[in-house]
Design an enzyme around this catalytic site. Structure first.
Site, short mmCIF file in Angstrom:
data_model
loop_
_atom_site.label_atom_id
_atom_site.label_comp_id
_atom_site.label_asym_id
_atom_site.label_seq_id
_atom_site.Cartn_x
_atom_site.Cartn_y
_atom_site.Cartn_z
N CYS A 1 0.97 -1.15 0.11
CA CYS A 1 0.13 0.05 -0.02
C CYS A 1 0.95 1.26 0.26
O CYS A 1 1.81 1.30 0.78
CB CYS A 1 -0.79 0.00 1.26
SG CYS A 1 -1.75 1.45 1.43
N ASP B 1 -0.09 -5.95 0.33
CA ASP B 1 -1.57 -6.53 -0.01
C ASP B 1 -1.22 -7.94 -1.14
O ASP B 1 -0.21 -7.88 -1.78
CB ASP B 1 -2.10 -5.17 -1.05
CG ASP B 1 -2.40 -4.05 -0.47
OD1 ASP B 1 -3.18 -4.34 0.82
OD2 ASP B 1 -2.09 -3.02 -0.76
#
Length: 147
Positions: free
Chosen positions: A49, A56
């Site tokens: 992120c 992620d």
């Protein structure tokens, strides 16, 4: 292109963990006279992120109708791994992947989907596609069918 021209296949794997599109390699498509789909699925995709720097995770699915070139699969693995420490939003990363593959492959048709793991109660599944020539209509219809 000959097999011995490839830089990664059959060699010791050295992973780069920062976005490196230069690792992508192509091989000749010996069946370029036919229209057919190639599906590539990576269920180990990771990026960061750009705000929180938390990882992620996603399954990246790439479908394409090749023209004269195919993506060499080990180079694709190295390329996807290079996003590991790259800060990007989910929607952006599928567009980056599509743009890089379009640039090196010049495919007849291509689509990239990122099925990202749930984060904060929301799963994000961005989809991008591209078609040229007779496959422009396929691209429009596939995108319309996703809405």
């Amino acid at each position: 292109m000959q097999q011995n021209d490839l830089k990664n296949l059959g060699k010791k794997t050295e992973y780069v963990y920062d976005y490196t599109p230069e690792v992508l390699e192509v091989i000749p498509n010996k069946n370029f006279g036919k229209d057919y789909f190639v599906r590539l699925i990576s269920d180990e995709f990771t990026c960061l992120c750009p705000i929180t720097h938390q990882p992620d995770y996603a399954t990246i699915t790439i479908n394409y109708i090749p023209d004269e070139k195919l993506v060499e699969s080990k180079s694709l693995k190295l390329y996807l791994t290079s996003f590991r420490n790259f800060g990007t939003f989910h929607e952006e990363v599928v567009n980056i992947i599509a743009d890089d593959l379009i640039k090196i492959l010049n495919p007849r048709y291509l689509e990239v989907e990122g099925n990202f793991s749930v984060r904060g109660g929301i799963s994000i599944v961005p989809f991008v596609n591209y078609g040229r020539g007779k496959f422009e209509t396929l691209a429009e219809n596939r995108l319309a069918g996703r809405i």
